[in-house]
Design an enzyme around this catalytic site. Structure first.
Site, short mmCIF file in Angstrom:
data_model
loop_
_atom_site.label_atom_id
_atom_site.label_comp_id
_atom_site.label_asym_id
_atom_site.label_seq_id
_atom_site.Cartn_x
_atom_site.Cartn_y
_atom_site.Cartn_z
N LYS A 110 33.06 36.36 36.60
CA LYS A 110 34.13 36.07 37.57
C LYS A 110 33.56 35.95 38.99
O LYS A 110 33.84 35.00 39.72
CB LYS A 110 35.20 37.16 37.49
CG LYS A 110 36.27 37.09 38.56
CD LYS A 110 37.11 35.83 38.49
CE LYS A 110 37.97 35.67 39.72
NZ LYS A 110 38.76 34.47 39.74
N GLU B 245 40.69 36.80 35.71
CA GLU B 245 41.67 35.72 35.86
C GLU B 245 41.06 34.59 36.70
O GLU B 245 40.46 34.84 37.73
CB GLU B 245 42.93 36.27 36.55
CG GLU B 245 44.02 35.25 36.74
CD GLU B 245 44.35 34.50 35.45
OE1 GLU B 245 44.72 35.14 34.47
OE2 GLU B 245 44.21 33.26 35.43
N LEU C 252 43.00 31.76 37.60
CA LEU C 252 44.04 30.86 38.13
C LEU C 252 43.78 30.54 39.60
O LEU C 252 43.20 31.33 40.33
CB LEU C 252 45.44 31.46 37.95
CG LEU C 252 45.81 32.80 38.59
CD1 LEU C 252 46.07 32.67 40.07
CD2 LEU C 252 47.04 33.36 37.89
N GLY D 234 39.06 30.60 52.72
CA GLY D 234 39.81 31.81 53.06
C GLY D 234 40.50 32.30 51.81
O GLY D 234 40.04 32.03 50.70
N GLU E 255 45.56 29.72 43.18
CA GLU E 255 46.84 29.73 43.88
C GLU E 255 47.21 28.29 44.19
O GLU E 255 46.36 27.47 44.52
CB GLU E 255 46.75 30.57 45.15
CG GLU E 255 46.84 32.05 44.83
CD GLU E 255 46.81 32.94 46.07
OE1 GLU E 255 47.11 32.47 47.17
OE2 GLU E 255 46.48 34.13 45.91
N CYS F 196 40.59 35.72 47.62
CA CYS F 196 39.52 35.85 46.62
C CYS F 196 38.12 35.56 47.16
O CYS F 196 37.28 36.45 47.23
CB CYS F 196 39.82 34.95 45.42
SG CYS F 196 41.28 35.50 44.53
N LYS G 134 45.28 27.50 52.05
CA LYS G 134 45.15 26.19 51.42
C LYS G 134 46.57 25.69 51.12
O LYS G 134 47.53 26.48 51.22
CB LYS G 134 44.30 26.25 50.16
CG LYS G 134 44.89 27.05 49.02
CD LYS G 134 44.01 26.91 47.80
CE LYS G 134 44.60 27.62 46.60
NZ LYS G 134 43.83 27.45 45.39
N1 LIG Z 1 45.42 35.75 44.00
C1 LIG Z 1 44.60 35.03 43.27
O1 LIG Z 1 44.56 33.81 43.34
C2 LIG Z 1 43.67 35.70 42.29
C3 LIG Z 1 43.05 34.93 41.30
C4 LIG Z 1 42.20 35.56 40.40
C5 LIG Z 1 41.96 36.92 40.50
N2 LIG Z 1 42.57 37.65 41.49
C6 LIG Z 1 42.32 39.10 41.52
O2 LIG Z 1 43.43 39.76 40.94
C7 LIG Z 1 43.68 41.00 41.60
C8 LIG Z 1 45.10 41.04 42.14
O3 LIG Z 1 45.21 40.02 43.11
P1 LIG Z 1 46.63 39.56 43.67
O4 LIG Z 1 46.36 38.40 44.56
O5 LIG Z 1 47.60 39.40 42.55
O6 LIG Z 1 47.03 40.84 44.53
P2 LIG Z 1 48.45 41.14 45.23
O7 LIG Z 1 48.12 41.96 46.41
O8 LIG Z 1 49.21 39.88 45.38
O9 LIG Z 1 49.23 42.03 44.15
C9 LIG Z 1 48.90 43.35 43.85
C10 LIG Z 1 50.19 44.11 43.53
O10 LIG Z 1 49.82 45.42 43.05
C11 LIG Z 1 50.77 46.36 43.54
N3 LIG Z 1 50.20 47.69 43.46
C12 LIG Z 1 49.27 48.29 44.25
N4 LIG Z 1 49.01 49.54 43.80
C13 LIG Z 1 49.77 49.74 42.70
C14 LIG Z 1 49.94 50.82 41.81
N5 LIG Z 1 49.25 51.96 41.95
N6 LIG Z 1 50.83 50.69 40.80
C15 LIG Z 1 51.53 49.55 40.65
N7 LIG Z 1 51.41 48.48 41.47
C16 LIG Z 1 50.54 48.58 42.48
C17 LIG Z 1 51.06 45.87 44.94
O11 LIG Z 1 52.29 46.38 45.42
C18 LIG Z 1 51.08 44.34 44.73
O12 LIG Z 1 52.39 43.87 44.44
C19 LIG Z 1 42.59 41.13 42.67
O13 LIG Z 1 41.50 41.83 42.15
C20 LIG Z 1 42.20 39.68 42.91
O14 LIG Z 1 40.88 39.57 43.40
C21 LIG Z 1 43.42 37.07 42.36
#
Ligand SMILES: NC(=O)c1ccc[n+]([C@@H]2O[C@H](COP(=O)([O-])OP(=O)(O)OC[C@H]3O[C@@H](n4cnc5c(N)ncnc54)[C@H](O)[C@@H]3O)[C@@H](O)[C@H]2O)c1
Length: 448
Positions: free
Chosen positions: A212, A156, A158, A265, A160, A268, A329
């Site tokens: 990525k 992904e 995207l 910060g 934030e 990611c 940010k």
């Molecule tokens: N936040 C970003 O901007 C962004 C952008 C691109 C990629 N990513 C990647 O995407 C991934 C997720 O990031 P995020 O920011 O959405 O994380 P997040 O912490 O906001 O969300 C993760 C969710 O998963 C849930 N979870 C944990 N264990 C679980 C399980 N066993 N079953 C069901 N749900 C479970 C948590 O309760 C939480 O709600 C990471 O690898 C991150 O690096 C994040």
């Protein structure tokens, strides 16, 4: 299409809501009952511009559901997205326990339901190279070899703060798979999102996983380069903002991610740089450039805080400091790995009193600091009796404040600008003592 999203955080919720908006039926799974309860009741759990509206609309139309139960969601869906956390382990490597734990459960679910049909398991989390193979193995070990499923990498991209916009109109969608069937299915799912000029890029799983990290590390490198350059500008009497403009106008370089500040910060860049460093080291092909990127980033917030210390001659006890901006940010409530934490910890250690304001991130900081900070209701509220203002996050509402009012509220008109959002000359003309990043020469020579 029926789609399951496992992990309903920033990526999962945005993905789920946007897929529902294009007419898919989406089952969002999360193991945090609080998240499921709130979202089911129509209460949004994160702040992202534009998300609330589409969330409410699709919830009302019953195109999106929230549950703690993985099994029915997997059974009813053709595609299962893993949007799970991949936090850094002690050695910096990405911790895969969430991903592999869910993969193991999916394997058991499929073993219990042999006639359920082909499934595509899509890894949307940021994961080290080779993770698709591990997910495949974790599922396969429960099956007798006859069950058909594919594991695909679909990182992904995207941002934030622009997550909805980025998902609804992506610059590109990356599919890492060698399965024709999975590629066709995901192409169908993403087709309604692709504006003219953007495309699905297909490659093998490992290359997608590396892409990525490579993208995030490159962005981190641009930021650290500018921060390093800002310090050099200070040393030689140049203005980093002029230099930024000068190099950003070169189309080979571009203007984005060239802003000097307090360092990167968020959830990611910090963890992804560390994880890539570790994977590269383990592979015997260390990415030495990234070591410096990481070190510069850590040093940057310390260097900035030293300006505050120097100004108060190391005596911050009893000094009242206002902080504008807490999120890592603007346009997000996300404070994970936010540079502000270093500044808050140092100020509290020095026994300064600290009043903070952020348009969206106050709740998340309050959860960590409780009553050790004052939480102001407005940006001006934080300035009451302040001996200094530190601008940490460049929210738009901080860019053109009422300087007269600010001066009347503050005990001392001193600003430390961690994002270079003010003009050093104009701000000194308004009677403030001003410190920013990489512009020492103009700060010193501006009229008082
Ligand atoms: N936040 C970003 O901007 C962004 C952008 C691109 C990629 N990513 C990647 O995407 C991934 C997720 O990031 P995020 O920011 O959405 O994380 P997040 O912490 O906001 O969300 C993760 C969710 O998963 C849930 N979870 C944990 N264990 C679980 C399980 N066993 N079953 C069901 N749900 C479970 C948590 O309760 C939480 O709600 C990471 O690898 C991150 O690096 C994040």
């Amino acid at each position: 299409m029926n789609v399951a999203i496992v992990g309903t955080g920033y990526v999962g919720l945005v993905t789920g809501v946007c897929l529902a908006e294009r007419g898919n039926k989406v089952f969002c799974v999360d193991n945090n009952p609080n998240v499921v309860e709130k979202l089911s009741a129509g209460e949004i759990t994160i702040y992202e511009p534009g998300l609330e509206d589409i969330f409410q609309r699709n919830l009302k139309k019953e195109r999106i559901e929230f549950t703690g139960n993985l099994e029915p969601a997997v059974l009813r869906s053709q595609v299962v997205f893993l949007c799970l956390p991949t936090p850094p382990g002690e050695d910096g490597s990405a911790d895969l326990k969430y991903i592999l734990g869910v993969a193991d459960e999916i394997g058991k679910i499929l073993a219990r339901n042999p006639g359920v049909g082909h499934k595509v398991i899509v890894d949307k989390s940021t994961v080290p190279v080779g993770t698709c193979e591990k997910v495949d193995a974790a599922i396969r070990k429960h099956l007798d070899g006859k069950f058909e499923f594919d594991v695909v990498s679909n990182p992904e991209f995207l941002r934030e703060g622009f997550a909805v916009e980025d998902f609804l109109r992506p610059e590109r969608v990356l599919i890492g798979s060698r399965s024709e069937r999975a590629i066709v299915l995901l192409n169908d799912l993403y087709e309604p999102f692709l504006p003219a000029g953007s495309s699905v890029i297909v490659m093998d799983e490992k290359s997608a996983e590396v892409t990525k990290y490579a993208a995030n590390a490159y962005l981190a490198m641009k930021i650290s380069y500018m921060n390093d350059l800002a310090n050099f500008c200070d040393a030689v009497g140049a203005d980093v903002e002029k230099v930024r403009d000068g190099i950003g106008s070169d189309s080979r370089i571009g203007r984005t991610y060239l802003f000097p500040g307090l360092g990167y910060g968020g959830s990611c860049l910090p963890k992804d740089v560390k994880a890539l460093l570790k994977t590269a080291q383990d592979a015997g092909a260390p990415l030495t450039i990234l070591q410096s990127v990481e070190e510069i980033n850590q040093e940057q917030r310390k260097r900035f805080y030293r300006k505050v210390e120097r100004h108060f001659k190391g005596k911050l006890e009893g000094i009242r400091v206002a902080i504008w901006g807490l999120s890592f940010k603007p346009n997000t409530d996300d404070v994970r790995e936010a540079p502000v934490f270093y500044i808050l910890d140092e100020l509290l250690r020095a026994k300064a009193s600290v009043a903070v304001f952020d348009p969206e991130a106050m709740r998340n900081v309050k959860a960590k600091y409780g009553d050790r900070l004052e939480y102001a209701e407005s940006s001006y509220g934080a300035l009451q009796g302040a001996d200094a203002l530190i601008v940490v996050t460049e929210w738009n509402e901080f860019r053109k404040p009422d300087f007269k009012l600010m001066k009347s509220l503050m005990r001392q008109p001193v600003i430390f600008d961690g994002r270079n959002i003010y003009d050093p000359v104009k701000i000194r003309e308004r009677g403030f003592l001003y410190h920013s990043i990489g512009r020492k020469s103009i700060e010193a020579h501006a009229p008082v």
